[in-house]
Design a protein around this motif. Structure first.
Motif, short mmCIF file in Angstrom:
data_model
loop_
_atom_site.label_atom_id
_atom_site.label_comp_id
_atom_site.label_asym_id
_atom_site.label_seq_id
_atom_site.Cartn_x
_atom_site.Cartn_y
_atom_site.Cartn_z
N VAL A 83 0.84 -1.20 0.00
CA VAL A 83 0.00 0.00 0.00
C VAL A 83 0.88 1.25 0.00
CG1 VAL A 83 -1.68 1.33 1.34
CG2 VAL A 83 -1.97 -1.13 1.08
N ALA A 84 1.96 1.23 0.77
CA ALA A 84 2.86 2.39 0.82
C ALA A 84 3.45 2.66 -0.57
CB ALA A 84 3.98 2.14 1.83
N MET A 85 3.92 1.62 -1.26
CA MET A 85 4.49 1.81 -2.59
C MET A 85 3.44 2.24 -3.60
SD MET A 85 7.70 1.36 -2.38
CE MET A 85 8.12 1.26 -4.11
N GLY A 86 2.19 1.80 -3.41
CA GLY A 86 1.12 2.20 -4.31
C GLY A 86 0.68 3.63 -4.11
N VAL A 87 0.71 4.09 -2.87
CA VAL A 87 0.24 5.45 -2.56
C VAL A 87 1.34 6.49 -2.82
CG1 VAL A 87 -0.57 6.94 -0.69
CG2 VAL A 87 -1.48 4.63 -0.92
N LEU A 88 2.59 6.05 -2.80
CA LEU A 88 3.71 6.99 -2.92
C LEU A 88 3.61 7.87 -4.16
CD1 LEU A 88 6.14 7.56 -1.12
CD2 LEU A 88 7.49 6.01 -2.54
N PHE A 119 11.13 3.49 -16.25
CA PHE A 119 10.89 3.30 -14.81
C PHE A 119 9.72 4.16 -14.36
CE2 PHE A 119 11.52 4.05 -10.31
CZ PHE A 119 11.91 2.80 -9.82
N GLN A 120 9.67 5.39 -14.85
CA GLN A 120 8.56 6.27 -14.50
C GLN A 120 7.23 5.71 -14.99
OE1 GLN A 120 9.03 10.58 -15.03
NE2 GLN A 120 11.19 10.25 -15.48
N THR A 121 7.23 5.14 -16.19
CA THR A 121 5.99 4.58 -16.75
C THR A 121 5.44 3.49 -15.84
OG1 THR A 121 6.72 5.05 -19.00
CG2 THR A 121 4.98 3.42 -18.75
N VAL A 122 6.32 2.66 -15.30
CA VAL A 122 5.88 1.57 -14.42
C VAL A 122 5.50 2.08 -13.04
CG1 VAL A 122 6.57 -0.59 -13.33
CG2 VAL A 122 7.26 -0.11 -15.68
N MET A 123 6.38 2.88 -12.43
CA MET A 123 6.22 3.22 -11.01
C MET A 123 5.32 4.43 -10.78
SD MET A 123 7.80 0.80 -9.59
CE MET A 123 7.82 1.35 -7.88
N ASN A 124 5.10 5.26 -11.79
CA ASN A 124 4.20 6.40 -11.59
C ASN A 124 2.74 5.96 -11.52
OD1 ASN A 124 5.92 8.54 -11.26
ND2 ASN A 124 5.98 9.09 -13.42
N SER A 125 2.44 4.75 -11.94
CA SER A 125 1.11 4.19 -11.74
C SER A 125 1.08 3.52 -10.37
CB SER A 125 0.79 3.18 -12.84
OG SER A 125 -0.35 2.41 -12.49
N ALA A 127 2.64 -0.21 -9.42
CA ALA A 127 3.70 -0.25 -8.41
C ALA A 127 3.27 -1.09 -7.20
CB ALA A 127 4.05 1.18 -7.96
N GLY A 128 2.05 -0.87 -6.72
CA GLY A 128 1.56 -1.64 -5.59
C GLY A 128 1.35 -3.10 -5.92
N CYS A 129 0.87 -3.37 -7.13
CA CYS A 129 0.61 -4.75 -7.54
C CYS A 129 1.92 -5.53 -7.63
CB CYS A 129 -0.11 -4.76 -8.88
SG CYS A 129 -0.55 -6.42 -9.46
N LEU A 130 2.93 -4.96 -8.28
CA LEU A 130 4.22 -5.64 -8.39
C LEU A 130 4.83 -5.87 -7.01
CD1 LEU A 130 5.71 -3.74 -11.47
CD2 LEU A 130 4.86 -6.09 -11.40
N THR A 131 4.72 -4.88 -6.13
CA THR A 131 5.26 -5.03 -4.78
C THR A 131 4.56 -6.15 -4.03
OG1 THR A 131 5.74 -2.65 -4.71
CG2 THR A 131 5.75 -3.83 -2.61
N ALA A 132 3.24 -6.21 -4.13
CA ALA A 132 2.48 -7.25 -3.42
C ALA A 132 2.85 -8.64 -3.93
CB ALA A 132 0.98 -7.00 -3.59
N ILE A 133 3.02 -8.79 -5.25
CA ILE A 133 3.38 -10.10 -5.82
C ILE A 133 4.76 -10.53 -5.32
CG2 ILE A 133 3.94 -11.32 -7.96
CD1 ILE A 133 1.82 -9.60 -9.35
#
Length: 462
Positions: free
Chosen positions: A386-391, A406-412, A416-422
């Motif tokens: 959640v922290a990575m998704g809200v950042l 990197f911005q294309t992936v992590m700015n969403s 970002a939250g989905c990849l972190t959770a997996i």
């Protein structure tokens, strides 16, 4: 007497008047987001008003066709769930860069077509990854989707990004009035009316907005009655390597987001997503994206705005959303109707959006109640994801010093939250546990271990 097989709520066909009302409600919920992408891209490229209007009508037309493909389906295309399709915001930055650095719209459309074909080819691969989406991951992703959408509703409440009176008290007052109407109808009105509480709230809000000068119907008079989008209106597509690479990154992001949305709707409608249905849904995304490149519009994905509406109204019929797709086709062919819908003030949409997007987040919390948080690290998985998704939602410029991909992936926040959770779920619940481990503390913040509920298939847990 022969017994008839009961029809699943997803496949039920409501009466025509309900189809029209529920369908219009879905259109109003996603319209502002749908037209925002062509407005942003066209505005950045300094297109003429006529070309901007053409982009919008083309977008609405393909939105409707894409929604019909997803809901009704044919062969191996379409998840056959109540899913609205719209232009993805993940592609906005790359498309603006491609369009303003010499490639123009033809280069954008060439990269979009290639990305759509790639999505169709990769769909079966993503289908096999469904086992990495247990309730721990899906609940977290759904929660992040809802939280990520709330700033969109907040901007609407304040009057819409870029408006001259952004944040004016009258805008917020109108949004709160619509919110009160929606809640009042949902709580006190008969069952049918409570299910179209958002539509009623928007209608009452629009009626209240007119005498106070919130609305501008000038665009209705200027719009044409009939408009048809023809293939390659802005020229034959060109295929530039750098543009294609950036759009392929976008394709991976949208596939991740769509996977989360499809799983969320599957949970809300009690029709769980399976590897084959996930592949069919993603394949429909790819086909719609190819159509977007051909018919002068952009990449398509499942719209999370409407996921919240499904959860809030508890109307699970895919034919309702298919009707919404038909309405979008009409709006794309009849620009004057589209101009009428576009005249709905942003604060009116914002009041309704607060309920809908909050419902998505609440649905994620409901899914997480199926997860065991005792004696394991599942709380850590949720917290960090959640922290990575809200950042990027709270600090939009946090990754601006990083490479474009990197911005294309992590700015969403969703991707970002989905990849972190997996990744964290694999780390804590699928890798071998530490030897000699004494177990975790009851709060779930200490040692690793395999959580029984995560190891079961998602269908068993649900």
């Amino acid at each position: 007497m022969a017994q008839t097989t009961p029809v699943h709520p997803v496949d039920e066909v409501p009466p025509v008047r309900q189809l029209a009302a529920f369908g219009l409600q879905h259109v109003l919920a996603m319209y502002a987001g749908a037209v925002a992408v062509p407005l942003i891209v066209g505005g950045a490229m300094k297109l003429s008003p006529a070309d901007l209007a053409y982009l919008i009508t083309a977008d609405l037309l393909v939105c409707g066709v894409a929604t019909l493909i997803q809901c009704v389906g044919f062969w191996r295309f379409g998840v056959r769930l109540p899913i609205m399709q719209g232009c993805t915001f993940a592609a906005v930055s790359p498309m603006v860069l491609i369009g303003t650095t010499g490639g123009g719209l033809p280069a954008i459309y060439g990269s979009v077509i290639v990305a759509g074909l790639a999505i169709m080819l990769l769909a079966p691969v993503f289908g096999t990854l469904l086992r990495f989406f247990p309730p721990l991951v899906t609940g977290t992703v759904i929660l992040i989707i809802g939280i990520s959408l709330l700033p969109v509703a907040g901007n609407w409440v304040a009057g819409g990004v870029g408006s001259a009176d952004f944040g004016a008290p009258k805008n917020i007052a109108l949004a709160l009035f619509v919110l009160v109407v929606v809640l009042g109808v949902q709580r006190f009105a008969p069952a049918f009316l409570s299910r179209i509480a958002v539509l009623i709230g928007i209608g009452v809000g629009l009626a209240a907005a007119v005498p106070f000068g919130f609305t501008d119907f000038d665009g209705v008079g200027d719009a044409d009655w009939v408009g048809i989008s023809t293939p390659f209106h802005f020229g034959a597509p060109t295929f530039e390597f750098s543009a294609i690479v950036s759009m392929l990154v976008v394709a991976l992001v949208t596939m991740t987001e769509t996977t989360g949305d499809l799983i969320a709707v599957g949970e809300m409608t009690d029709r769980g997503i399976e590897p084959r249905s996930l592949s069919d849904g993603l394949r429909a995304d790819g086909l719609s994206t190819v159509l977007g490149g051909v018919f002068n519009t952009f990449p398509y994905t499942a719209y999370a705005q409407n996921v919240g509406l499904v959860g809030m109204t508890r109307v699970r019929s895919r034919w309702v959303v298919a009707t919404a797709g038909g309405i979008l086709v009409l709006l794309g062919l009849l620009p004057k109707l589209g101009a009428v819908v576009a005249a709905v003030p942003a604060p009116v949409l914002g009041g309704a959006g607060l309920v809908m997007f909050g419902t998505v987040a609440a649905s994620g919390l409901r899914t997480l109640t199926q997860v065991d948080f005792k004696g394991n690290n599942n709380l850590t998985v949720v917290a960090v994801s959640v922290a990575m998704g809200v950042l990027p939602v709270g600090v939009p410029t946090i990754y601006e010093k990083f490479p474009d991909w990197f911005q294309t992936v992590m700015n969403s926040g969703i991707s970002a939250g989905c990849l972190t959770a997996i990744v964290l779920n694999l780390l804590f619940n699928h890798l071998p546990a530490k030897t000699g481990s004494a177990g975790a503390e009851p709060d779930g913040l200490a040692d690793g271990g395999t959580e029984e509920g995560v190891e079961k298939s998602r269908e068993e847990v649900v």
